[in-house]
Design an enzyme around this catalytic site. Structure first.
Site, PDB file in Angstrom:
ATOM      1  N   SER A 137      45.366  45.023  41.012  1.00 29.77           N
ATOM      2  CA  SER A 137      46.403  44.617  40.327  1.00 29.77           C
ATOM      3  C   SER A 137      47.066  43.704  40.738  1.00 29.77           C
ATOM      4  O   SER A 137      47.687  43.053  39.981  1.00 29.77           O
ATOM      5  CB  SER A 137      47.692  45.853  41.058  1.00 29.77           C
ATOM      6  OG  SER A 137      47.707  45.431  42.690  1.00 29.77           O
TER       7      SER A 137
ATOM      8  N   SER B 102      43.127  45.621  45.254  1.00 33.24           N
ATOM      9  CA  SER B 102      43.893  44.648  44.688  1.00 33.24           C
ATOM     10  C   SER B 102      43.638  43.230  45.196  1.00 33.24           C
ATOM     11  O   SER B 102      44.367  42.669  43.930  1.00 33.24           O
ATOM     12  CB  SER B 102      45.058  45.211  44.854  1.00 33.24           C
ATOM     13  OG  SER B 102      45.708  46.805  44.326  1.00 33.24           O
TER      14      SER B 102
ATOM     15  N   LYS C  21      52.251  36.799  42.184  1.00 28.34           N
ATOM     16  CA  LYS C  21      52.181  37.841  41.938  1.00 28.34           C
ATOM     17  C   LYS C  21      54.344  38.536  41.685  1.00 28.34           C
ATOM     18  O   LYS C  21      54.644  38.602  42.292  1.00 28.34           O
ATOM     19  CB  LYS C  21      51.329  39.109  42.488  1.00 28.34           C
ATOM     20  CG  LYS C  21      51.551  40.474  42.272  1.00 28.34           C
ATOM     21  CD  LYS C  21      50.697  41.524  42.936  1.00 28.34           C
ATOM     22  CE  LYS C  21      50.079  42.941  42.663  1.00 28.34           C
ATOM     23  NZ  LYS C  21      49.067  43.227  43.625  1.00 28.34           N
TER      24      LYS C  21
END
Lengths: 451, 451
Positions: free
Chosen positions: A151, A175, A82
């Site tokens: 996210s 997330s 990420k």
């Protein structure tokens, strides 16, 4: 294996084949890169990808092995990160143009652990703006008109699309578990404090937690084993041994596990197909699941998480919001405005409720192997709906720092995946994984069908 | 096991017994503390020891295990740390009154790894002044009139005296291998870059290396496995997988290993008993040892190590020497004066020779499993002789960053231990350990007799 098969291989199997000399990291990484080239135009999972740099790492992993040098637990296996995880050799842009071109000087601690394990750092996956509410342009690999969730949007999509067998994400609310559910992968967020957050964007010191995506439960466990480490620079990091994740995932339960289910007020947001699927799971497990009533004191924890999250992000990112307010999305601005209005007294009250919730679950964990729960409201929502889906089914467990796992067990009315969540007792991640493997066998599912 | 036996237990066996619930960490640590109380008046191995703090860690390790929490590879096993390894909960005084009462705020990286493995940090062991030439008051457990060697004096003595099964030291020249030889323990200095030096006194960025002491070869391997980690804050740290030390130590050699022996000019310093013992080992191994002539280019490496070591310590500790010159020992002062006279050109030439030596050994390591060599000139010298013994038998190997292991295989004319050194190829520590286990079997020795 032919090249298309390689992208579907499990990380455990790939690492074993590479160590045995039956597979080269270069072949594996090449196949993954080719798959990315073929499909990422529509999916847009990657924020930064340098195929030559990834191949160079793969060739170095192969060279070390051929030279008889040590091989690691993820030797030659590509991993996506990420884009809030700092990497010294790739930009880390935090999902916002404010940080376009940002190049960290140091790796995050978890990246050190990956390099030590011989992993190939494939690239950086797209995140929502500052890992919060405003979506990125990533689409769901199962349906390009739908969100992959957020996210950790790119990490979930990249694993689901067989771009990489493994990816790292973070969860402050929902997330990891939510995008895993929407994308049909496993999502595993270990107990708070197992994986260091040093070198990651800090949005909430009390709530931010690292998690992983994989297409096999053993892969998720292996990645968590590799990146879990004590790091005194992270105030939540635990200065003691970590649960053995892969051993947990592959262990037999000594007795049939006991599960708990809470009927929570927000369950009225479940879609009919998700509700039906979960009821079927509960029914199939029979006396192994004990069902608890509405438990309003748990429902209040959703509000408490919001106070802590919004108050802390305003503190941590005060300078960014002050200097670049006009570049903050219209989605995030009202959240920040709300966060700035939270008083310190409200915040401290919320922390006290969080502590009492942790005590409640610590006692509860003595009687149950895991809590069974929805991962999300249902199938991935349409992009046209805006946002990245509702995180509320994750909120309570994240707040309490419990280990959470989403298993891709259900299929919705549009043939899209829906996850089932298991939540364990703090620092008993191995028991959670063991219970999850049992659950899959119980339901006649194996993760092979997902890959 | 009765309490006296516990202090002689191997770390591998103790950790296994603790994990299985057959032994408590509290019982083990108590036994070790009692042994320290009984014998450290004469040995003086410890710079800092807080029995209650050690017992508190032991009880916590026991509590975690009983609660079903994760246990680590060294769960509940006490480890001593040379007093140049920073600990956030104990002073770290670097062997000089200049730093009396110095309390680091952070643990060294290797201490993080120990806490993550569940180890009990027993205390800090005495080091020579700034880990260099001037002795501390520690005595040799086998003969109180003799030196334990230096600079890791207390770590070697504490392990030899069964105060702890394991201790950490460092070697810039011969500070692990020599005290191990004098004290009759195993001393293992892995390849440069395997174990992080972050949070340790820096005396030579090019040469400082971490090593371990144990009474069993498997124990030394296990401790190296635990504390080895990639750490980007250490410029020498290797960003790739580490050799599996314990697996190496317990592996069977696939074919009979090939060893090399160099006749080096400084071998004229060997005592007759050491020389005779080593010749017997060479003879017993027959065709497995290939003997090389005087090799003067290797002998010159001793001078090169001295230039780098003395130049760098003057750079790293310039402020300390400037501010506290009158508190630097008369032993160290002339070394520093000499170091200050080394020009940058001389230093750079020395670094170039070091690099070429590393290339030489990299090629050499393809043909041999290990180099056989003396660990020290002979038995531990008398304290009355001053100093901590001659490090020259370690210098070349340390300079080249090769993994080195001293095995307590010989006994001198005064019935005191003399070590035999094996040196491996860089980053092939597992092969070195495998070869060492083979060597012990070959000579009909097992490390049980040493404990």
């Amino acid at each position: 294996m032919s090249a298309p098969d390689l992208t579907r291989a499990s990380a455990v199997a790939a690492a074993e084949a590479i160590r045995a000399g039956a597979l080269s990291s270069e072949a594996l990484v090449s196949a993954c890169l080719q798959r990315i080239a073929e499909t990422d135009g529509a999916i847009r999972a990657w924020a930064h990808l340098d195929p030559e740099a990834a191949l160079a790492q793969a060739r170095e992993a192969d060279r070390l092995r051929k030279a008889g040098r040590a091989t690691g637990a993820l030797h030659g296996v590509p991993v996506g990160l990420k884009d809030i995880v700092d990497t010294r050799d790739m930009p880390t842009e935090l999902g916002t143009a404010i940080f376009a071109g940002r190049q960290p000087e140091m790796d995050a601690t978890l990246v050190e652990r990956l390099r030590e394990a011989g992993a190939v750092i494939m690239g950086k996956t797209k995140t929502t703006e500052l890992a919060f509410v405003h979506p990125t342009d990533t689409t769901n690999p199962h349906d390009a008109t739908r969100t992959p969730g957020g996210s950790s949007s790119g990490s979930a999509a990249a694993v689901a699309a067989c771009h990489v067998p493994l990816a790292v994400g973070t969860q402050t609310n929902g997330s990891v578990i939510r995008p895993a559910s929407f994308c049909g992968t496993y999502g595993f967020k270990p107990s708070r404090g197992i994986i260091s957050r040093q070198g990651l964007l800090q949005t909430s010191v009390s709530l931010d937690q690292v998690g992983v995506f994989a297409r096999h439960i053993e892969d998720a466990a292996l990645l968590a084993d590799v990146i879990g480490s004590y790091d005194q620079r992270d105030p939540a990091s635990l200065p003691r041994p970590r649960p053995a994740m892969l051993a947990g995932a592959t262990a037999e339960a000594p007795v049939e596990p006991d599960l708990a289910w809470f009927d929570l007020p927000h369950h009225d947001r479940l879609s009919p197909d998700a509700r039906e699927g979960l009821e079927q799971v509960i029914e199939a497990l029979g006396p192994r699941v004990e069902r608890y009533g509405a438990a309003p004191e748990l429902a209040d924890l959703v509000r408490v998480q919001g106070i802590i999250h919004e108050y802390e992000i305003c503190q941590h990112l005060a300078e960014t919001f002050a200097a670049h307010w006009d570049r903050i999305s219209a989605t995030l601005q009202p959240v920040i405005t709300r966060g700035r209005a939270i008083s310190q007294a409200q915040y401290e009250d919320a922390l006290a409720v969080k502590a009492s919730a942790e005590s409640f679950f610590a006692a509860f964990g003595r009687d149950y192997d895991a809590i069974l729960a929805p991962s999300a409201a249902g199938e991935a929502p349409l992009l046209a709906a805006g946002g990245t889906g509702d995180p509320i089914f994750c909120t309570i467990w994240t707040l309490a720092g419990l280990p959470c796992l989403s298993l891709p067990l259900l299929v919705g009315e549009n043939d899209l995946p829906i996850g089932v969540q298991l939540i364990g007792a703090a620092e008993q991640d191995d028991r959670l994984l063991r219970t999850a493997s049992w659950l899959q066998r119980q339901l006649g599912q194996t993760d092979e069908k997902e890959s």
